[in-house]
Design an enzyme around this catalytic site. Structure first.
Site, PDB file in Angstrom:
ATOM      1  N   GLY A  61      11.696  -2.731   5.037  1.00 49.86           N
ATOM      2  CA  GLY A  61      11.068  -4.051   4.982  1.00 49.86           C
ATOM      3  C   GLY A  61      10.508  -4.345   3.599  1.00 49.86           C
ATOM      4  O   GLY A  61      10.691  -5.445   3.055  1.00 49.86           O
ATOM      5  N   HIS A  62       9.814  -3.362   3.021  1.00 45.23           N
ATOM      6  CA  HIS A  62       9.299  -3.523   1.656  1.00 45.23           C
ATOM      7  C   HIS A  62      10.441  -3.752   0.665  1.00 45.23           C
ATOM      8  O   HIS A  62      10.347  -4.596  -0.231  1.00 45.23           O
ATOM      9  CB  HIS A  62       8.527  -2.273   1.224  1.00 45.23           C
ATOM     10  CG  HIS A  62       7.263  -2.024   1.970  1.00 45.23           C
ATOM     11  ND1 HIS A  62       7.062  -0.903   2.743  1.00 45.23           N
ATOM     12  CD2 HIS A  62       6.126  -2.754   2.065  1.00 45.23           C
ATOM     13  CE1 HIS A  62       5.857  -0.947   3.272  1.00 45.23           C
ATOM     14  NE2 HIS A  62       5.266  -2.065   2.877  1.00 45.23           N
TER      15      HIS A  62
ATOM     16  N   MET B 106       0.833  -1.200   0.000  1.00 44.64           N
ATOM     17  CA  MET B 106       0.000   0.000   0.000  1.00 44.64           C
ATOM     18  C   MET B 106       0.870   1.254   0.000  1.00 44.64           C
ATOM     19  O   MET B 106       0.403   2.345   0.332  1.00 44.64           O
ATOM     20  CB  MET B 106      -0.967  -0.004   1.189  1.00 44.64           C
ATOM     21  CG  MET B 106      -2.009  -1.102   1.080  1.00 44.64           C
ATOM     22  SD  MET B 106      -3.573  -0.744   1.924  1.00 44.64           S
ATOM     23  CE  MET B 106      -3.022  -0.628   3.617  1.00 44.64           C
TER      24      MET B 106
ATOM     25  N   ARG C 249       2.568   3.181   8.651  1.00 51.20           N
ATOM     26  CA  ARG C 249       1.913   4.097   9.596  1.00 51.20           C
ATOM     27  C   ARG C 249       2.926   4.825  10.480  1.00 51.20           C
ATOM     28  O   ARG C 249       2.594   5.851  11.071  1.00 51.20           O
ATOM     29  CB  ARG C 249       0.912   3.337  10.458  1.00 51.20           C
ATOM     30  CG  ARG C 249      -0.367   2.969   9.715  1.00 51.20           C
ATOM     31  CD  ARG C 249      -1.407   2.374  10.662  1.00 51.20           C
ATOM     32  NE  ARG C 249      -2.694   2.238  10.006  1.00 51.20           N
ATOM     33  CZ  ARG C 249      -3.075   1.177   9.285  1.00 51.20           C
ATOM     34  NH1 ARG C 249      -2.227   0.168   9.143  1.00 51.20           N
ATOM     35  NH2 ARG C 249      -4.256   1.132   8.719  1.00 51.20           N
TER      36      ARG C 249
ATOM     37  N   ASP D  81       2.531  -8.499   9.497  1.00 46.70           N
ATOM     38  CA  ASP D  81       1.109  -8.795   9.323  1.00 46.70           C
ATOM     39  C   ASP D  81       0.939 -10.311   9.215  1.00 46.70           C
ATOM     40  O   ASP D  81       0.514 -10.840   8.190  1.00 46.70           O
ATOM     41  CB  ASP D  81       0.575  -8.093   8.071  1.00 46.70           C
ATOM     42  CG  ASP D  81       0.693  -6.587   8.170  1.00 46.70           C
ATOM     43  OD1 ASP D  81      -0.101  -5.974   8.907  1.00 46.70           O
ATOM     44  OD2 ASP D  81       1.595  -6.023   7.522  1.00 46.70           O
TER      45      ASP D  81
ATOM     46  N   GLU E   9       6.171 -10.548   7.655  1.00 44.96           N
ATOM     47  CA  GLU E   9       5.579 -11.277   8.775  1.00 44.96           C
ATOM     48  C   GLU E   9       5.007 -10.374   9.867  1.00 44.96           C
ATOM     49  O   GLU E   9       4.380 -10.883  10.800  1.00 44.96           O
ATOM     50  CB  GLU E   9       6.613 -12.236   9.374  1.00 44.96           C
ATOM     51  CG  GLU E   9       6.913 -13.419   8.470  1.00 44.96           C
ATOM     52  CD  GLU E   9       7.828 -14.439   9.113  1.00 44.96           C
ATOM     53  OE1 GLU E   9       8.398 -14.142  10.192  1.00 44.96           O
ATOM     54  OE2 GLU E   9       7.980 -15.540   8.534  1.00 44.96           O
TER      55      GLU E   9
ATOM     56  N   MET F 133       8.926  -1.821  11.605  1.00 46.05           N
ATOM     57  CA  MET F 133       8.736  -0.855  10.516  1.00 46.05           C
ATOM     58  C   MET F 133       7.335  -1.009   9.941  1.00 46.05           C
ATOM     59  O   MET F 133       6.847  -2.120   9.723  1.00 46.05           O
ATOM     60  CB  MET F 133       9.783  -1.072   9.429  1.00 46.05           C
ATOM     61  CG  MET F 133      11.174  -0.642   9.846  1.00 46.05           C
ATOM     62  SD  MET F 133      12.344  -0.706   8.474  1.00 46.05           S
ATOM     63  CE  MET F 133      13.828  -0.138   9.321  1.00 46.05           C
ATOM     64  N   SER F 134       6.697   0.134   9.702  1.00 51.89           N
ATOM     65  CA  SER F 134       5.326   0.156   9.205  1.00 51.89           C
ATOM     66  C   SER F 134       5.107   1.453   8.455  1.00 51.89           C
ATOM     67  O   SER F 134       5.684   2.491   8.799  1.00 51.89           O
ATOM     68  CB  SER F 134       4.344   0.066  10.384  1.00 51.89           C
ATOM     69  OG  SER F 134       3.033   0.383   9.975  1.00 51.89           O
TER      70      SER F 134
ATOM     71  N   HIS G 298       9.219   1.236   3.176  1.00 50.85           N
ATOM     72  CA  HIS G 298      10.334   1.284   4.124  1.00 50.85           C
ATOM     73  C   HIS G 298      11.278   0.118   3.811  1.00 50.85           C
ATOM     74  O   HIS G 298      11.067  -0.621   2.827  1.00 50.85           O
ATOM     75  CB  HIS G 298       9.839   1.240   5.567  1.00 50.85           C
ATOM     76  CG  HIS G 298       8.874   0.116   5.855  1.00 50.85           C
ATOM     77  ND1 HIS G 298       9.264  -1.210   5.852  1.00 50.85           N
ATOM     78  CD2 HIS G 298       7.545   0.111   6.146  1.00 50.85           C
ATOM     79  CE1 HIS G 298       8.231  -1.980   6.143  1.00 50.85           C
ATOM     80  NE2 HIS G 298       7.173  -1.214   6.316  1.00 50.85           N
TER      81      HIS G 298
END
Length: 282
Positions: free
Chosen positions: A36-37, A30, A189, A152, A150, A186-187, A34
């Site tokens: 992680g992506h 979405m 948001r 989510d 992970e 990390m998120s 960050h």
């Protein structure tokens, strides 16, 4: 770097480059990317001949209109971040109408009860929205492998169930959580947090770590009481839920059993910003 806004154009492009021997990796996001992506992209590039990333804030998985409105949308910055990894990534950044064709509604899914726990219980309709968008994206991209973080974890299990029940020919690969130096997961948001809030939010992961240590000698109820009392003392935080669940069924546990995998799940509001995290207890 190739960026598509329309699924018809993306499909045409993929048809022109995908061969019978090609493998296609897909990273659905979405946006507000960050590290992680970016790690998911790197893994896809390693595993596959072609990598596609979608950037789409999916309205049907938000049960809170205010949360949808405030969700960060940073497409230009996202593209620049992707370029630091590779120019070879194909980006699909559709409009709502391109995905939903004027009818922004979710399909209804039965995920054998996985959808009724934790996030599903506190966000009615959320996983119908997740199932709808993931299924549609898989139909558009037709990936060989698809990558999910992970953090989510419940969503990861839902997507695996979706693929199994609908016999979608894609392999789902979960990847480890990336964390800030202070341990905060990390998120996207996190972009809404002030520097002070981000620092204070380190308490979420440290609480999970302490709960894991307690789990070795204390009962499930004692661990849950500890977490609840800790957040009652944090004036800027509101604990929405903390649960220790069976990793495969996501059902909350009452007593520990041998030879089972357990995982703790937590959702916390930092003022009005909702953050989730998870940690394996094995």
């Amino acid at each position: 770097m190739v960026i598509f806004e329309r699924q018809s154009d993306l499909k045409s492009h993929l048809e022109s480059i995908v061969t019978a021997k090609s493998t296609v990796g897909f990273v659905p996001t979405m946006g507000a990317l960050h590290a992680g992506h970016l790690s998911l992209i790197e893994q896809s590039l390693t595993d596959n001949d072609i990598t596609v990333m979608s950037i789409f804030v999916n309205p049907t998985q938000f049960n809170n209109p205010d949360d949808l409105k405030k969700y960060p949308r940073t497409l230009e910055k996202d593209v620049e971040k992707i370029k630091t990894v590779s120019d070879a990534v194909i980006i699909y950044a559709p409009t709502v109408d391109d995905i939903y064709n004027g009818k922004t509604e979710s399909e209804s899914f039965n995920f054998d009860g996985l959808e009724n726990q934790m996030e599903g219980r506190h966000r009615p309709g959320h996983f119908d929205g997740v199932g709808t968008i993931v299924k549609r994206l898989f139909e558009i991209v037709k990936p060989t492998n698809s990558y999910f973080g992970e953090k989510d974890f419940q969503q990861l299990q839902i997507v695996k169930k979706l693929v199994s029940k609908y016999q979608i020919p894609v392999r789902i690969i979960g990847r480890p959580i990336f964390r800030e130096p202070n341990g905060l997961a990390m998120s996207s948001r996190n972009e809404r947090l002030t520097p002070e809030e981000k620092q204070k939010a380190a308490v979420i992961f440290s609480t999970l770590q302490h709960a894991k240590k307690m789990f070795g000698t204390k009962s499930v109820n004692e661990v849950a009481k500890y977490v609840d009392k800790l957040f009652q003392k944090q004036k800027d935080f509101k604990l929405e839920y903390f649960e220790i669940a069976d990793e495969s069924t996501l059902l909350p546990i009452i007593r520990k059993s041998k030879n089972k995998k357990y995982r703790a799940f937590i959702a916390v509001f930092v003022n009005d910003i909702r953050l989730i995290d998870t940690i394996s207890f094995n």
